[in-house]
Motif scaffolding. Structure first.
Motif, PDB file in Angstrom:
ATOM      1  N   PRO A  88      -2.587  -9.504  47.594  1.00  0.00           N
ATOM      2  CA  PRO A  88      -2.857  -8.767  46.797  1.00  0.00           C
ATOM      3  C   PRO A  88      -1.995  -7.433  46.932  1.00  0.00           C
ATOM      4  O   PRO A  88      -1.167  -7.543  47.771  1.00  0.00           O
ATOM      5  CB  PRO A  88      -4.293  -8.375  46.959  1.00  0.00           C
ATOM      6  CG  PRO A  88      -4.244  -8.714  48.421  1.00  0.00           C
ATOM      7  CD  PRO A  88      -3.432  -9.726  48.883  1.00  0.00           C
TER       8      PRO A  88
ATOM      9  N   ARG B 250      -0.687  -3.991  48.004  1.00  0.00           N
ATOM     10  CA  ARG B 250      -1.387  -3.236  49.372  1.00  0.00           C
ATOM     11  C   ARG B 250      -0.649  -1.757  49.064  1.00  0.00           C
ATOM     12  O   ARG B 250       0.249  -1.431  48.778  1.00  0.00           O
ATOM     13  CB  ARG B 250      -0.621  -3.652  50.629  1.00  0.00           C
ATOM     14  CG  ARG B 250      -0.966  -5.087  50.896  1.00  0.00           C
ATOM     15  CD  ARG B 250      -2.321  -5.613  51.178  1.00  0.00           C
ATOM     16  NE  ARG B 250      -2.222  -6.992  51.530  1.00  0.00           N
ATOM     17  CZ  ARG B 250      -3.569  -7.616  51.843  1.00  0.00           C
ATOM     18  NH1 ARG B 250      -4.532  -6.754  51.621  1.00  0.00           N
ATOM     19  NH2 ARG B 250      -3.640  -8.894  52.087  1.00  0.00           N
TER      20      ARG B 250
ATOM     21  N   PRO C 193      -7.005   2.841  47.984  1.00  0.00           N
ATOM     22  CA  PRO C 193      -7.351   1.732  47.442  1.00  0.00           C
ATOM     23  C   PRO C 193      -7.997   1.882  45.895  1.00  0.00           C
ATOM     24  O   PRO C 193      -8.215   1.000  45.545  1.00  0.00           O
ATOM     25  CB  PRO C 193      -8.778   1.648  48.238  1.00  0.00           C
ATOM     26  CG  PRO C 193      -9.073   2.821  48.970  1.00  0.00           C
ATOM     27  CD  PRO C 193      -7.730   3.595  49.037  1.00  0.00           C
ATOM     28  N   GLU C 194      -8.023   3.125  45.464  1.00  0.00           N
ATOM     29  CA  GLU C 194      -8.369   3.360  44.174  1.00  0.00           C
ATOM     30  C   GLU C 194      -6.982   2.425  43.034  1.00  0.00           C
ATOM     31  O   GLU C 194      -7.513   2.508  41.894  1.00  0.00           O
ATOM     32  CB  GLU C 194      -8.278   4.728  43.789  1.00  0.00           C
ATOM     33  CG  GLU C 194      -9.557   5.451  44.441  1.00  0.00           C
ATOM     34  CD  GLU C 194     -11.026   5.150  43.768  1.00  0.00           C
ATOM     35  OE1 GLU C 194     -11.038   5.726  42.648  1.00  0.00           O
ATOM     36  OE2 GLU C 194     -11.456   4.159  44.041  1.00  0.00           O
TER      37      GLU C 194
ATOM     38  N   ARG D 169      -6.701  -2.649  37.534  1.00  0.00           N
ATOM     39  CA  ARG D 169      -7.610  -3.617  36.749  1.00  0.00           C
ATOM     40  C   ARG D 169      -8.374  -3.110  35.847  1.00  0.00           C
ATOM     41  O   ARG D 169      -8.531  -3.821  34.775  1.00  0.00           O
ATOM     42  CB  ARG D 169      -8.617  -4.215  38.122  1.00  0.00           C
ATOM     43  CG  ARG D 169      -7.671  -5.028  39.066  1.00  0.00           C
ATOM     44  CD  ARG D 169      -8.692  -5.614  40.003  1.00  0.00           C
ATOM     45  NE  ARG D 169      -9.556  -6.879  39.577  1.00  0.00           N
ATOM     46  CZ  ARG D 169      -9.879  -7.784  40.505  1.00  0.00           C
ATOM     47  NH1 ARG D 169      -9.837  -7.373  41.800  1.00  0.00           N
ATOM     48  NH2 ARG D 169     -10.619  -8.536  40.007  1.00  0.00           N
TER      49      ARG D 169
ATOM     50  N   ALA E 291      -3.236 -19.467  45.324  1.00  0.00           N
ATOM     51  CA  ALA E 291      -3.980 -18.518  46.198  1.00  0.00           C
ATOM     52  C   ALA E 291      -5.500 -18.154  45.406  1.00  0.00           C
ATOM     53  O   ALA E 291      -6.194 -17.476  46.152  1.00  0.00           O
ATOM     54  CB  ALA E 291      -3.012 -17.389  46.004  1.00  0.00           C
TER      55      ALA E 291
ATOM     56  N   TYR F 133      -9.186 -19.008  43.381  1.00  0.00           N
ATOM     57  CA  TYR F 133     -10.108 -20.344  43.292  1.00  0.00           C
ATOM     58  C   TYR F 133     -10.113 -20.918  41.991  1.00  0.00           C
ATOM     59  O   TYR F 133     -10.014 -21.982  42.060  1.00  0.00           O
ATOM     60  CB  TYR F 133     -11.734 -19.410  43.409  1.00  0.00           C
ATOM     61  CG  TYR F 133     -12.229 -19.117  44.558  1.00  0.00           C
ATOM     62  CD1 TYR F 133     -12.332 -20.105  45.771  1.00  0.00           C
ATOM     63  CD2 TYR F 133     -12.329 -17.846  45.035  1.00  0.00           C
ATOM     64  CE1 TYR F 133     -12.583 -19.820  46.677  1.00  0.00           C
ATOM     65  CE2 TYR F 133     -12.667 -17.339  46.374  1.00  0.00           C
ATOM     66  CZ  TYR F 133     -12.894 -18.580  47.531  1.00  0.00           C
ATOM     67  OH  TYR F 133     -13.273 -17.909  48.603  1.00  0.00           O
TER      68      TYR F 133
ATOM     69  N   SER G  10     -13.799 -18.307  38.990  1.00  0.00           N
ATOM     70  CA  SER G  10     -13.603 -17.060  39.643  1.00  0.00           C
ATOM     71  C   SER G  10     -12.036 -16.644  39.769  1.00  0.00           C
ATOM     72  O   SER G  10     -11.352 -17.586  39.880  1.00  0.00           O
ATOM     73  CB  SER G  10     -14.138 -17.606  41.316  1.00  0.00           C
ATOM     74  OG  SER G  10     -13.477 -16.408  41.955  1.00  0.00           O
TER      75      SER G  10
ATOM     76  N   LYS H 126      -8.543 -16.759  47.158  1.00  0.00           N
ATOM     77  CA  LYS H 126      -9.016 -17.628  48.440  1.00  0.00           C
ATOM     78  C   LYS H 126      -8.372 -17.607  49.672  1.00  0.00           C
ATOM     79  O   LYS H 126      -8.620 -18.094  50.550  1.00  0.00           O
ATOM     80  CB  LYS H 126      -9.341 -19.138  47.752  1.00  0.00           C
ATOM     81  CG  LYS H 126      -8.219 -19.725  47.475  1.00  0.00           C
ATOM     82  CD  LYS H 126      -8.493 -21.340  47.146  1.00  0.00           C
ATOM     83  CE  LYS H 126      -7.227 -22.187  47.031  1.00  0.00           C
ATOM     84  NZ  LYS H 126      -7.437 -23.335  46.237  1.00  0.00           N
TER      85      LYS H 126
ATOM     86  N   LYS I 273      -6.201 -23.628  54.662  1.00  0.00           N
ATOM     87  CA  LYS I 273      -5.827 -22.155  54.359  1.00  0.00           C
ATOM     88  C   LYS I 273      -7.234 -21.433  53.819  1.00  0.00           C
ATOM     89  O   LYS I 273      -7.023 -20.399  53.628  1.00  0.00           O
ATOM     90  CB  LYS I 273      -4.821 -22.026  53.017  1.00  0.00           C
ATOM     91  CG  LYS I 273      -5.254 -22.688  51.839  1.00  0.00           C
ATOM     92  CD  LYS I 273      -3.876 -22.998  50.951  1.00  0.00           C
ATOM     93  CE  LYS I 273      -4.337 -23.296  49.489  1.00  0.00           C
ATOM     94  NZ  LYS I 273      -3.353 -23.351  48.523  1.00  0.00           N
ATOM     95  N   VAL I 274      -8.193 -22.043  53.829  1.00  0.00           N
ATOM     96  CA  VAL I 274      -9.621 -21.565  53.338  1.00  0.00           C
ATOM     97  C   VAL I 274     -10.400 -21.720  54.643  1.00  0.00           C
ATOM     98  O   VAL I 274     -10.353 -22.781  55.526  1.00  0.00           O
ATOM     99  CB  VAL I 274     -10.202 -21.914  52.206  1.00  0.00           C
ATOM    100  CG1 VAL I 274      -9.290 -21.644  51.010  1.00  0.00           C
ATOM    101  CG2 VAL I 274     -10.251 -23.463  52.205  1.00  0.00           C
TER     102      VAL I 274
ATOM    103  N   PRO J   3     -18.499 -20.873  41.527  1.00  0.00           N
ATOM    104  CA  PRO J   3     -17.241 -20.425  41.981  1.00  0.00           C
ATOM    105  C   PRO J   3     -16.543 -21.196  42.884  1.00  0.00           C
ATOM    106  O   PRO J   3     -17.389 -21.652  43.953  1.00  0.00           O
ATOM    107  CB  PRO J   3     -17.877 -19.102  42.534  1.00  0.00           C
ATOM    108  CG  PRO J   3     -19.279 -18.940  42.098  1.00  0.00           C
ATOM    109  CD  PRO J   3     -19.740 -20.357  41.852  1.00  0.00           C
ATOM    110  N   GLY J   4     -15.068 -21.173  42.861  1.00  0.00           N
ATOM    111  CA  GLY J   4     -14.723 -21.931  43.822  1.00  0.00           C
ATOM    112  C   GLY J   4     -14.552 -23.495  43.868  1.00  0.00           C
ATOM    113  O   GLY J   4     -13.899 -24.126  44.692  1.00  0.00           O
TER     114      GLY J   4
ATOM    115  N   VAL K 128     -14.177 -24.630  47.637  1.00  0.00           N
ATOM    116  CA  VAL K 128     -13.689 -23.945  48.815  1.00  0.00           C
ATOM    117  C   VAL K 128     -14.351 -22.637  48.860  1.00  0.00           C
ATOM    118  O   VAL K 128     -14.717 -22.110  47.784  1.00  0.00           O
ATOM    119  CB  VAL K 128     -12.194 -23.790  48.813  1.00  0.00           C
ATOM    120  CG1 VAL K 128     -11.621 -25.137  48.656  1.00  0.00           C
ATOM    121  CG2 VAL K 128     -11.496 -23.112  47.532  1.00  0.00           C
TER     122      VAL K 128
ATOM    123  N   ASP L  75     -13.988  -0.219  51.315  1.00  0.00           N
ATOM    124  CA  ASP L  75     -13.305   0.819  50.906  1.00  0.00           C
ATOM    125  C   ASP L  75     -14.139   1.957  49.768  1.00  0.00           C
ATOM    126  O   ASP L  75     -13.992   3.068  49.973  1.00  0.00           O
ATOM    127  CB  ASP L  75     -11.987   0.524  49.962  1.00  0.00           C
ATOM    128  CG  ASP L  75     -10.990  -0.136  50.978  1.00  0.00           C
ATOM    129  OD1 ASP L  75     -10.776   0.352  51.974  1.00  0.00           O
ATOM    130  OD2 ASP L  75     -10.127  -1.000  50.645  1.00  0.00           O
TER     131      ASP L  75
ATOM    132  N   LEU M 233     -15.240   5.775  50.540  1.00  0.00           N
ATOM    133  CA  LEU M 233     -15.030   6.712  49.470  1.00  0.00           C
ATOM    134  C   LEU M 233     -16.228   7.488  49.311  1.00  0.00           C
ATOM    135  O   LEU M 233     -16.249   8.929  49.003  1.00  0.00           O
ATOM    136  CB  LEU M 233     -14.517   6.223  48.196  1.00  0.00           C
ATOM    137  CG  LEU M 233     -12.876   5.997  48.405  1.00  0.00           C
ATOM    138  CD1 LEU M 233     -12.478   5.009  47.199  1.00  0.00           C
ATOM    139  CD2 LEU M 233     -12.186   7.201  48.353  1.00  0.00           C
TER     140      LEU M 233
END
Lengths: 492, 492
Positions: A211, A213, A217-218, A224, A271, A273, A291, A295, B295-296, B325-326, B349, B463, B467
């Motif tokens: 994701p 970085r 974090p806002e 999104r 990467a 689901y 989803s 994952k 990897k999961v 989900p998953g 997963v 996070d 906040l």
């Protein structure tokens, strides 16, 4: 990739593309008597032919004939996703900008301009220099863009952009490029994938880091939200790729929107689901959306872009990737390699950013003529040692959402109890995982346990360590029994 | 699934199977003038035809004509993986057992038996009852097996097994069935996937849980070691599926070996860095083997097995999975549904066993006529509170490799400092993440941070919480400035 996702759900797919060896046709054989169609996605007759064979029609490139799609929609026999209206609006980048602005979405300042040096000079007065000139139509991967640094380049710019209808955009000195894939169900339900960082080279997407970085974090949440709001203003179902700029003052601007699965969402195959391709299918078929969460903790996507007509240069990178842990190679089955052509991509997934960035290095070094970019470390756990009325671990815990381990250090007075109290007695809200005074070993081991609770291999290593400890204790027990407690001396 | 993995690497694949609509032919269109072959994998002429078109020949089912493969091997024109010798040895389950036993690998006791009631009676004298009778050839998914509970069933058993050559195996009252996928490179390199638990229903693989959860961490490691050692005794490259029994006394026995990608390794597509299919291709093509690690944190595979000729029953489960989900749905494109036929599978997963088991429930409930099995919880972090000379957190930490958080509880004397010291002052080797006295809130928050260091969504929640905390402090600061410190009263 869409055909691939469709075959897993046993969906019937008919593909319109030129020739028998178009990439999608290689991985999806239709059930006879059904057949793929040989033709261009810009040929109205072929589009009508395709429409006659399917229940739902979708696009993987937005530069199709929207008028024909509108005619198909009006016949009401089949569904078209996204709608011709959405495609028409997005095809013309000036109209797209007008629409976003009218919807109160954040975009850089822009102006419609005539293709004359005078008009460009006037635009540069208003928007400043440098200025981004863009062709309104058929612009992608940097084609149809011209960066105007000086008004003396005006004629050159007009010639380069082929005298097509243009508009001018205020130069965005972004600190990062961000992309968000958004899927919109046929019932209007909206889901977004995690915000990612995209890195372009020669105007073509080069790398995607998922994701995103960001110390604040806002930023990811705001990206999104803006992307979802933007997609909600369009009609029709499917996946949309929203490209954004993060500006130095923290504002996020929409750069442009693609009404289809997008290069910056390729990473979702390994990467997330549910991949962007499967979610595109689910959306246009009115099935529940899958989803969009990651994952794996970290992913990087590297595009394999031709630099010449020598396909061996691309195959070389793919071969190197076979020795890189967590790398998945996707070659698109295109027979001709050309400069700037997307021949495939490699997705790297791993248990931390540190892993994926380390694994990226040999791939970057294998690229034809590329210089490796710098990589940064990913942090999962913080260990902070401190003595006296030790504030450091608590302060660090207040500044991060990562687990913080505190090691009280014994000072010259009070035997380290002052440090212990200062570190362990954190108020409700900000925990510090405190270990024994001076026991940095336990801090390290605790960090391994924390990493291990997510990573099987780390947990296995910890299990081995514990078995070794048990063995050592048993040896001491044997020794004690053998020599008797009177003669047993502990060796440090 | 093998054809799918091949297309990502742009490998040319030619498939021998009956008809145009064989599953693999649906997802891989060969480059003209190359064509798939219509015929049975048991037809020597068709096998020779296939061999004439390829550089490397491999199998997805072991019941092929080994003699023809041997002839092809001898011609030395192409490579055959695994070797005809391996296939021949594995095809005859009695020979397979003899080979494993001769290689000092652990197997249940067994005997060759004639197909007569007298011979069965004699075998039951030696091996006890119940007794597992197995056909030496063409036995899989429970076909060719007969569980003999009483010697009175002898004639019934002989009839059921069709008078074919048999052998008898001592009944294995296993506590768990384990499977390990092993990949062996052309150069002899060996890598194994994590040990998994398999659950069978009506002798067919029903569920696979990855990784294996066992209180004794040695079990998974031993299973992998035995599986690797077993595969090393065979010749040729590729993936092998090794099925094992975990016995009540802790011994691990090999049940049988499949010389090919295996149902118990389907989960690797979504759950491992490199799938068993891609690794099979890498192995037989002398390419570097990919990472076999998960990897999961957790995966479950559910087979979709026909219970009647009504394919709608299978499609129903697939539809339910779209809301889970998953979950990734794999339908194999088989047009006819039959009782006992594998029509597809679903892989789940998730970030913990608790997640995947919870998500499994609606799928089990959607199966035609199935009763849901009980699910167990997955644990990632342990919080232990204790007062006085508090041993509990330290003892727990000594018994697990998970991170343990200790909460010192204040007793009636010493203000909880006794608890704090007992918990935090753990010796080197066994850390306890200690939080402040009575501060169970911080223990909970620390657990969230620990989970969050692996899970993006949990970190985002943390996070947000931080906040919110900041916001609350700022409100207090404003209030303080507004009313002055003299009038400021802290409200609890």
């Amino acid at each position: 990739m869409l055909a691939n996702a469709a075959s897993l759900l046993n969906l019937d797919v008919t593909i319109l593309d030129v020739g028998d060896r178009a990439p999608a046709k290689q991985v999806y054989a239709p059930s006879p008597p059904k057949q793929h169609i040989d033709g261009s996605f810009t040929d109205p007759e072929k589009i009508l032919q395709l429409a006659a064979r399917v229940d739902v029609l979708t696009v993987e490139i937005e530069h199709v004939d929207a008028a024909v799609l509108e005619k198909i929609e009006k016949s009401s026999r089949i569904e078209v996703h996204p709608t011709s209206q959405t495609l028409r609006m997005i095809q013309d980048k000036f109209v797209q900008k007008e629409h976003l602005k009218a919807s109160s979405l954040p975009v850089a300042d822009y102006l419609q301009v005539e293709s004359t040096p005078e008009a460009l000079a006037a635009a540069s007065e208003t928007l400043g220099l440098p200025l981004m000139l863009k062709s309104r139509h058929l612009a992608y991967d940097g084609r149809g863009n011209f960066a105007l640094y000086s008004i003396s380049q005006a004629k050159e710019a007009i010639a380069a952009l082929g005298n097509r209808p243009l508009y001018a955009e205020k130069w965005a000195s972004f600190t990062k490029e961000i992309a968000v894939m958004v899927v919109r169900g046929a019932n209007g339900a909206i889901k977004s994938y995690p915000a990612v960082e995209t890195v372009h080279k020669d105007n073509i997407c080069h790398l995607v880091f998922a994701p995103l970085r960001e110390s604040n974090p806002e930023v990811a949440a705001t990206a999104r939200r803006i992307a979802e709001e933007a997609v909600m203003t369009f009609t029709g179902a499917g996946v949309f790729g929203v490209e954004l700029f993060l500006m130095p003052d923290g504002r996020i601007l929409i750069n442009e929107i693609a009404p289809r699965p997008h290069n910056s969402g390729h990473y979702t195959i390994e990467a997330c689901y549910t991949s962007q391709y499967e979610n595109h299918l689910r959306a246009i078929l009115s099935l529940p959306l899958g989803s969009t969460a990651l994952k794996v903790p970290s992913a990087v996507m590297l595009n394999l872009i031709g630099v010449s007509n020598n396909i061996e240069e691309i195959k070389h990178v793919a071969r190197v990737a076979l020795s890189v842990p967590g790398a998945s190679v996707h070659l698109y089955g295109k027979t001709d390699c050309r400069k700037g052509r997307k021949m495939g991509h490699i997705t790297l997934v791993g248990s931390s950013d540190a892993d994926t960035r380390e694994n990226l290095r040999p791939l970057l070094e294998a690229l034809p003529g590329a210089t490796p970019s710098s990589v940064e470390a990913g942090i999962r756990v913080i260990i902070a040692g401190a003595g006296g009325a030790a504030h450091l671990p608590g302060m660090v815990a207040a500044l991060t959402s990562l687990p913080v381990i505190g090691v009280p250090v014994k000072g010259s007075v009070l035997d380290g109890v002052d440090s212990l109290y200062s570190i362990v007695q954190m108020p409700r809200g900000i925990p510090v995982a405190t270990v024994a005074i001076n026991n940095s070993t336990n801090a390290g081991l605790l960090a391994v346990r924390i990493l291990g609770s997510a990573t099987e291999s780390t947990r296995e290593d910890m299990d081995k360590y514990l078995l070794k400890l048990e063995g050592e204790v048993l040896v001491k027990v044997d020794k004690l029994e053998e020599v008797g407690w009177e003669n047993y001396v502990v060796q440090r």
